[in-house]
Design an enzyme around this catalytic site. Structure first.
Site, PDB file in Angstrom:
ATOM      1  N   LYS A  22       3.307  93.091  -7.882  1.00  0.00           N
ATOM      2  CA  LYS A  22       3.546  92.613  -6.520  1.00  0.00           C
ATOM      3  C   LYS A  22       4.870  93.140  -5.991  1.00  0.00           C
ATOM      4  CE  LYS A  22       5.392  88.462  -5.691  1.00  0.00           C
ATOM      5  NZ  LYS A  22       6.437  88.456  -4.642  1.00  0.00           N
ATOM      6  N   ASN A  23       5.911  93.076  -6.813  1.00  0.00           N
ATOM      7  CA  ASN A  23       7.247  93.463  -6.356  1.00  0.00           C
ATOM      8  C   ASN A  23       7.398  94.970  -6.178  1.00  0.00           C
ATOM      9  OD1 ASN A  23       8.030  90.790  -6.294  1.00  0.00           O
ATOM     10  ND2 ASN A  23       8.965  90.834  -8.323  1.00  0.00           N
ATOM     11  N   CYS A 117      14.704  80.162   1.748  1.00  0.00           N
ATOM     12  CA  CYS A 117      13.427  79.870   1.100  1.00  0.00           C
ATOM     13  C   CYS A 117      13.686  78.839   0.025  1.00  0.00           C
ATOM     14  CB  CYS A 117      12.802  81.133   0.511  1.00  0.00           C
ATOM     15  SG  CYS A 117      13.682  81.788  -0.896  1.00  0.00           S
ATOM     16  N   ARG A 122      19.287  84.001  -0.134  1.00  0.00           N
ATOM     17  CA  ARG A 122      19.057  85.449  -0.201  1.00  0.00           C
ATOM     18  C   ARG A 122      19.377  86.145   1.124  1.00  0.00           C
ATOM     19  NH1 ARG A 122      13.361  86.256  -3.354  1.00  0.00           N
ATOM     20  NH2 ARG A 122      12.611  84.567  -2.051  1.00  0.00           N
ATOM     21  N   LEU A 126      23.767  92.774   2.886  1.00  0.00           N
ATOM     22  CA  LEU A 126      23.904  94.097   2.275  1.00  0.00           C
ATOM     23  C   LEU A 126      22.975  95.114   2.932  1.00  0.00           C
ATOM     24  CD1 LEU A 126      24.216  93.135  -1.501  1.00  0.00           C
ATOM     25  CD2 LEU A 126      26.040  93.794   0.069  1.00  0.00           C
ATOM     26  N   ASP A 306      12.777  86.087 -12.391  1.00  0.00           N
ATOM     27  CA  ASP A 306      11.381  85.723 -12.168  1.00  0.00           C
ATOM     28  C   ASP A 306      10.672  85.284 -13.444  1.00  0.00           C
ATOM     29  OD1 ASP A 306      11.445  86.087  -9.467  1.00  0.00           O
ATOM     30  OD2 ASP A 306      10.361  87.984  -9.448  1.00  0.00           O
ATOM     31  N   ARG A 398       0.248  83.910  -4.227  1.00  0.00           N
ATOM     32  CA  ARG A 398       1.160  84.916  -3.694  1.00  0.00           C
ATOM     33  C   ARG A 398       1.415  86.014  -4.717  1.00  0.00           C
ATOM     34  NH1 ARG A 398       6.432  83.050  -2.894  1.00  0.00           N
ATOM     35  NH2 ARG A 398       6.697  85.181  -2.186  1.00  0.00           N
TER      36      ARG A 398
END
Length: 419
Positions: A22-23, A117, A122, A126, A306, A398
């Site tokens: 997913k990432n 979230c 987050r 940057l 994660d 998700r």
């Protein structure tokens, strides 16, 4: 809302296919904005987050076709709308990754601020600072980032004051079409960033230093279409590795790459779980009891944030005590009260959680709060006596494809209950 019911105590045995990450998929999909295309992504996962990104790109004007059966996604076209609206961006923070590509190719973009979230704020500072150093002008107004680069972006030397996966991805994509050389220093080194860089190279980008914390990108006039296989999901692999460990089973993680598990594999071995490379993936098995191990989350190649919640579930039934320290996000222990409802002995002190292992957890109704917290409660349920009901499992969809089906195929007593 759907729920998941499971009864624990069954060792898992068999083979589990690991899907595309997913990432990795989300920034790769955003990269389609850089070229007319088509960009063809193979091993593409069918997840709520990839569907959300597909919807965002479609409203920008791109064509997005996903053949879930063939695990193939085709994206391409020209953006006709340069606005990423709040209603879409608020659903998934990775939506901010359209900012760099839109700005690089079209010279302007209006992207909603993603906001906070459940697991932390987050911020995107940057991202914005790096793009401004590349010549962009960015105004924040009414919750939107209004960015322009009428003369195009230009190469720059950008120092990240802290490691940021999202900022590295956004600036890496933007730099491919910038005028001159861009150098990203203290860049994130996650396998998903390497995957993005390799895809961009296949599209015609000039990138050096892939796999290091110093990326050098020589901008080109235009990129072209390409076909790229999405890297296997190391977090899904690590999750199922913990499932084998917590149940005392043995599973083959089909397609997983041991080098991408990195510190997670080392820590699992210290805890008493064997993790070995195999011709078709990675074999994970537990032959004896679990031992408490201390971990601290860090950017890759350190222990992935994660994987923190999943490892905590494992430590909840290990012999002795362990300390788990979270350094990436400030609010990522929301699964702790729910695990304690199942009989775990976990105390949180600031950014650390002290886990004192118990011989067995007890099934209970629990509530999921975010993606990785959700799956950690599934793992706890696999080890618990009696019945566990995990509520609000929409978070799972998700990032995990067919989770309950994959676990049931290797012996878990698990089913989804429609809401």
């Amino acid at each position: 809302m759907d729920r998941i019911r499971l009864r624990g105590g069954r060792p898992l045995r068999g083979s589990i296919p690991i899907g595309g990450a997913k990432n990795a998929a989300l920034p790769l999909m955003a990269a389609a904005l850089l070229s007319e295309g088509p960009l063809v992504l193979t091993n593409a996962p069918a997840l709520d987050d990839t569907r959300t990104m597909a919807g965002l790109l479609a409203q920008h004007g791109l064509s997005v076709e996903h053949d879930a059966g063939a695990r193939r996604m085709t994206l391409g076209g020209t953006a006709t709308n340069l606005v990423a609206p709040y209603d879409l961006v608020r659903k998934m923070r990775a939506s901010v990754l359209v900012l760099g590509p839109l700005l690089a190719r079209y010279g302007q973009a209006k992207v909603s601020l993603p906001g906070g979230c459940a697991i932390g704020t987050r911020p995107v500072d940057l991202h914005l600072k790096g793009l401004e150093e590349m010549g962009a002008k960015i105004d924040l107004d009414s919750g939107y980032m209004n960015a322009t680069a009428p003369g195009g972006l230009r190469g720059a030397k950008v120092y990240f004051t802290q490691v940021s996966v999202g900022a590295t991805e956004n600036l890496l994509m933007a730099a491919t079409l910038a005028d001159g050389l861009t150098e990203l220093v203290n860049a994130a080194r996650e396998p998903e960033i390497d995957d993005l860089a390799h895809c961009l190279v296949a599209m015609g980008a000039r990138i050096e230093g892939i796999g290091t914390d110093r990326l050098r990108i020589e901008g080109v006039k235009a990129l072209h279409g390409a076909t790229h296989p999405i890297v296997p999901d190391r977090i899904e692999a690590g999750t199922f590795a913990c499932a084998a460990g917590i149940t005392g089973g043995e599973v083959l993680l089909e397609g997983a790459r041991l080098e991408h598990l990195g510190t997670v594999a080392r820590v699992l071995r210290e805890a008493g779980v064997e993790v070995e490379e195999a011709p078709k993936g990675v074999v994970v098995k537990r032959l004896s009891g679990l031992r408490g191990v201390d971990v601290m989350t860090e950017p890759f190649p350190g222990f992935a944030t994660d994987m923190q919640a999943q490892f905590m579930a494992l430590m909840a039934v290990a012999e002795g005590a362990s300390m788990i320290t979270e350094t990436i996000f400030e609010n990522r222990f929301m699964h702790v009260p729910e695990m304690n409802r199942m009989g775990a002995r976990i105390n949180v002190h600031g950014s650390s959680a002290i886990v004192r292992g118990v011989s067995r957890l007890s099934g209970a109704p629990v509530m999921a709060t975010d993606l990785r917290a959700s799956v950690s409660l599934i793992l706890a349920g696999l080890a618990a006596g009696g019945e566990t009901i995990v509520n609000r499992v929409y978070h799972l969809d998700r990032g995990y494809e067919r989770l309950e089906a994959k676990l049931a195929a290797v012996g878990a007593d698990i089913e989804r209950l429609p809401g």
